[in-house]
Design a protein around this motif. Structure first.
Motif, mmCIF file in Angstrom:
data_model
loop_
_atom_site.group_PDB
_atom_site.id
_atom_site.type_symbol
_atom_site.label_atom_id
_atom_site.label_comp_id
_atom_site.label_asym_id
_atom_site.label_seq_id
_atom_site.Cartn_x
_atom_site.Cartn_y
_atom_site.Cartn_z
ATOM 1 N N ASP B 62 70.428 75.867 63.790
ATOM 2 C CA ASP B 62 69.750 76.610 63.799
ATOM 3 C C ASP B 62 71.618 77.678 62.470
ATOM 4 O OD1 ASP B 62 71.255 77.306 66.392
ATOM 5 O OD2 ASP B 62 70.062 79.213 66.716
ATOM 6 N N SER B 63 73.244 76.537 63.393
ATOM 7 C CA SER B 63 73.202 76.949 62.644
ATOM 8 C C SER B 63 74.225 75.393 62.018
ATOM 9 C CB SER B 63 74.647 77.822 63.182
ATOM 10 O OG SER B 63 74.651 77.228 63.998
ATOM 11 N N SER B 64 74.863 75.493 60.891
ATOM 12 C CA SER B 64 74.989 73.958 60.950
ATOM 13 C C SER B 64 76.606 73.280 61.857
ATOM 14 C CB SER B 64 76.289 74.547 59.563
ATOM 15 O OG SER B 64 77.565 74.754 59.178
ATOM 16 N N PHE B 65 76.404 72.500 61.779
ATOM 17 C CA PHE B 65 77.253 71.358 62.895
ATOM 18 C C PHE B 65 78.684 71.873 63.117
ATOM 19 C CE2 PHE B 65 79.443 68.094 64.530
ATOM 20 C CZ PHE B 65 79.152 68.434 66.379
ATOM 21 N N GLY B 66 79.162 72.005 61.107
ATOM 22 C CA GLY B 66 80.610 72.711 61.764
ATOM 23 C C GLY B 66 80.657 73.491 62.064
ATOM 24 N N GLY B 67 79.953 74.810 62.384
ATOM 25 C CA GLY B 67 80.395 76.090 62.448
ATOM 26 C C GLY B 67 79.954 75.754 63.850
ATOM 27 N N TRP B 68 79.324 75.502 64.377
ATOM 28 C CA TRP B 68 78.582 75.247 65.961
ATOM 29 C C TRP B 68 80.049 75.127 66.112
ATOM 30 C CZ3 TRP B 68 78.510 71.061 68.840
ATOM 31 C CH2 TRP B 68 77.783 71.145 70.385
ATOM 32 N N LEU B 69 80.295 73.561 66.033
ATOM 33 C CA LEU B 69 81.596 73.144 66.548
ATOM 34 C C LEU B 69 83.217 73.901 66.315
ATOM 35 C CD1 LEU B 69 83.030 70.330 67.376
ATOM 36 C CD2 LEU B 69 83.541 69.003 65.148
ATOM 37 N N LYS B 70 83.234 75.115 64.826
ATOM 38 C CA LYS B 70 84.530 75.394 65.029
ATOM 39 C C LYS B 70 84.027 76.926 65.917
ATOM 40 C CE LYS B 70 85.437 77.010 60.951
ATOM 41 N NZ LYS B 70 85.714 77.882 59.368
ATOM 42 N N ARG B 71 83.406 76.787 66.504
ATOM 43 C CA ARG B 71 83.105 78.424 67.498
ATOM 44 C C ARG B 71 83.736 77.727 68.465
ATOM 45 N NH1 ARG B 71 80.861 83.686 67.272
ATOM 46 N NH2 ARG B 71 81.774 84.256 69.536
ATOM 47 N N ILE B 72 83.598 76.451 69.159
ATOM 48 C CA ILE B 72 84.069 75.576 70.135
ATOM 49 C C ILE B 72 85.455 75.698 70.227
ATOM 50 C CG2 ILE B 72 83.839 73.734 71.898
ATOM 51 C CD1 ILE B 72 80.609 73.202 70.617
ATOM 52 N N VAL B 73 85.939 74.904 69.074
ATOM 53 C CA VAL B 73 86.781 74.778 68.967
ATOM 54 C C VAL B 73 88.173 76.032 69.240
ATOM 55 C CG1 VAL B 73 89.499 74.792 67.631
ATOM 56 C CG2 VAL B 73 86.910 73.028 67.648
ATOM 57 N N VAL B 74 87.391 77.631 68.398
ATOM 58 C CA VAL B 74 88.186 78.749 69.115
ATOM 59 C C VAL B 74 88.182 79.080 69.609
ATOM 60 C CG1 VAL B 74 87.595 81.133 67.339
ATOM 61 C CG2 VAL B 74 87.257 79.315 66.038
ATOM 62 N N GLY B 126 98.896 87.959 68.669
ATOM 63 C CA GLY B 126 97.745 89.192 67.751
ATOM 64 C C GLY B 126 97.235 88.687 66.411
ATOM 65 N N TYR B 127 98.710 88.825 65.950
ATOM 66 C CA TYR B 127 97.928 89.614 64.140
ATOM 67 C C TYR B 127 97.225 88.260 63.960
ATOM 68 C CZ TYR B 127 100.720 93.747 64.124
ATOM 69 O OH TYR B 127 101.892 94.617 64.129
ATOM 70 N N ARG B 128 98.248 87.042 63.955
ATOM 71 C CA ARG B 128 98.045 85.770 63.437
ATOM 72 C C ARG B 128 96.554 85.059 63.362
ATOM 73 N NH1 ARG B 128 100.660 82.649 66.610
ATOM 74 N NH2 ARG B 128 99.206 81.837 67.258
ATOM 75 N N VAL B 129 96.026 85.692 64.860
ATOM 76 C CA VAL B 129 94.843 84.728 65.294
ATOM 77 C C VAL B 129 93.458 85.578 64.279
ATOM 78 C CG1 VAL B 129 93.482 85.186 67.023
ATOM 79 C CG2 VAL B 129 95.026 84.200 67.626
ATOM 80 N N VAL B 130 93.824 86.834 64.118
ATOM 81 C CA VAL B 130 92.707 87.654 63.502
ATOM 82 C C VAL B 130 92.832 87.783 61.765
ATOM 83 C CG1 VAL B 130 92.632 90.169 63.217
ATOM 84 C CG2 VAL B 130 92.887 90.038 65.102
ATOM 85 N N LEU B 131 94.297 87.591 61.508
ATOM 86 C CA LEU B 131 94.389 86.853 60.047
ATOM 87 C C LEU B 131 93.744 85.903 59.553
ATOM 88 C CD1 LEU B 131 96.736 88.458 57.328
ATOM 89 C CD2 LEU B 131 96.547 85.580 57.877
ATOM 90 N N SER B 132 93.797 85.017 60.280
ATOM 91 C CA SER B 132 93.206 83.258 60.743
ATOM 92 C C SER B 132 91.961 83.027 60.811
ATOM 93 C CB SER B 132 94.360 82.458 61.090
ATOM 94 O OG SER B 132 95.342 82.297 61.698
ATOM 95 N N LEU B 133 91.133 83.964 61.461
ATOM 96 C CA LEU B 133 89.998 83.890 61.490
ATOM 97 C C LEU B 133 89.131 84.850 60.538
ATOM 98 C CD1 LEU B 133 89.651 85.124 65.493
ATOM 99 C CD2 LEU B 133 89.574 82.468 64.438
ATOM 100 N N GLU B 143 81.988 89.504 63.885
ATOM 101 C CA GLU B 143 82.302 88.003 64.759
ATOM 102 C C GLU B 143 83.628 88.233 65.408
ATOM 103 O OE1 GLU B 143 79.728 85.301 61.866
ATOM 104 O OE2 GLU B 143 82.008 86.121 61.235
ATOM 105 N N ILE B 144 84.845 88.516 64.517
ATOM 106 C CA ILE B 144 86.391 88.359 65.346
ATOM 107 C C ILE B 144 86.362 89.417 66.387
ATOM 108 C CG2 ILE B 144 88.648 88.684 64.943
ATOM 109 C CD1 ILE B 144 87.717 88.154 61.820
ATOM 110 N N GLY B 145 85.187 90.493 66.068
ATOM 111 C CA GLY B 145 85.285 91.702 67.427
ATOM 112 C C GLY B 145 84.940 90.945 68.562
ATOM 113 N N GLU B 146 83.706 89.945 68.261
ATOM 114 C CA GLU B 146 82.874 89.052 69.324
ATOM 115 C C GLU B 146 83.074 88.132 69.775
ATOM 116 O OE1 GLU B 146 79.307 86.595 68.934
ATOM 117 O OE2 GLU B 146 78.347 88.254 68.306
ATOM 118 N N ILE B 147 83.828 87.690 69.123
ATOM 119 C CA ILE B 147 84.881 86.224 69.640
ATOM 120 C C ILE B 147 86.375 86.938 70.843
ATOM 121 C CG2 ILE B 147 86.543 84.926 68.720
ATOM 122 C CD1 ILE B 147 85.226 84.455 66.080
#
Lengths: 174, 175
Positions: B62-74, B126-133, B143-147
């Motif tokens: 239902d989402s792209s494979f890259g998106g699914w994999l990225k969420r696992i990595v994140v 803390g800053y780097r993670v939010v800025l990168s995401l 989505e960042i809030g959720e993650i």
């Protein structure tokens, strides 16, 4: 919201930010950690379904055989009982009547005629049918056997009548 | 792609390798930006791929494979950062913060990719993670809030602060 220059710059140059390269040997480590024979390969493989089909076929054949054989046995127990009663009755009739015929023949000095020969042929056919009944105990074979017995009884009765008549005729003529 | 994934589900090792080749570099960088060092980024990538390959049946397309994999990595990378004692990821503020006036502090700034990239690496976790995401992985603040398990507004304010900090680093000239 106001323009975000940083956001614009990054999205324009997005590829430049993926500057790091993963270590060369990482794939080998990942590969070695993956299951050698994943479950899915087995379930999805043609060999599995082939094996399953053979097992299913074998099982169906076995059940079909067992079911049918049990049915035949159950049906036949009753049918065979009825048949052997009939056979015993008709056979004893035939033996009795054939005794009478032989006795008449020896008394009158008559040799075997066509009817007697036919009776013997029918008896031979009867023995062949009996043999077949052992191999294939079907209703058709049993019917043929009963018919054979009835035809023989009928013939013997005719023979007895024939033998009886000249005797009576002689008595009358006397 | 669907065919490649189907082959992976069937245990085709060649297909696994093809997926790895397609996504390993991008995913390594995603992980690297969060954990901020090569050793942990390597562990994250390894764990993420093994986990993804072993759980391909839960990818429903239902989402792209890259998106699914990225969420696992994140998720793997964030878990690693969370285990660090000395730095913390943003937490929810205990009171409602008035939405800050968003100013484009970088208007007309002479950006250079390499400098910006290195400046991001110097941001606190803390800053780097939010800025990168937000800027590089393309997640929105919801989505960042959720993650990260924070509110959307916390993510927004954290992002604004991280931009200010980034500017300080860039202007500090130690790059």
């Amino acid at each position: 919201m106001k323009n975000d220059s940083l956001k614009e710059f990054i999205s324009k140059n997005r590829e430049g930010f993926d500057a790091q390269t993963p270590p060369e040997n990482l794939w080998q480590k990942i590969e070695s950690a993956l299951p050698k024979f994943p479950k899915q390969v087995f379930w999805n493989s043609v060999s599995f379904w082939r094996a399953a089909a053979i097992v299913l076929l074998g099982l169906s054949s076995y059940l079909f055989y067992v079911k049918n054989n049990t049915k035949v046995e159950k049906q036949d127990v009753a049918a065979m009982q009825g048949f052997s009663d009939l056979e015993n009755y008709y056979s004893s009739q035939i033996t009795e009547k054939m005794d009478l015929v032989s006795r008449y023949q020896s008394q009158t000095g008559l040799t075997e005629d066509e009817v007697t020969q036919n009776l013997k042929k029918l008896e031979a056919m009867y023995l062949v049918l009996k043999d077949q009944l052992k191999k294939r105990p079907t209703q058709d074979v049993r019917d043929a056997l009963v018919l054979n017995l009835l035809v023989r009884i009928d013939l013997i009765n005719q023979q007895l009548n024939k033998l009886d008549r000249p005797e009576k005729g002689e008595q009358k003529s006397i | 792609m669907d065919e490649l994934i189907a082959r992976c589900r069937g245990g085709d090792r060649q297909a696994h390798y093809q997926l790895y080749k397609l996504y390993s570099r991008a995913m390594y960088n995603v992980g690297y930006r969060i954990v901020n060092n090569a050793d942990e980024a390597k562990d994250v990538l390894q764990d993420a791929f093994i986990s993804a390959f072993n759980n391909l049946q839960s990818y429903r397309g239902d989402s792209s494979f890259g998106g699914w994999l990225k969420r696992i990595v994140v998720n793997k990378a964030i878990n690693l950062v969370r285990r660090r004692r000395f730095e913390r990821l943003p937490e929810n503020e205990n009171f409602d913060v008035k939405e800050e006036e968003v100013v484009d502090e970088f208007e007309g700034y002479p950006f250079e990719v390499e400098k910006v990239r290195r400046a991001i690496e110097q941001l606190p976790d803390g800053y780097r993670v939010v800025l990168s995401l937000y800027l590089l992985e393309g997640y929105d603040h919801g989505e960042i809030g959720e993650i990260l398990g924070i509110t959307e507004s916390t993510s927004k304010s954290q992002f604004n602060r991280s931009k200010k900090k980034l500017k300080e680093i860039l202007e500090g000239g130690n790059l």
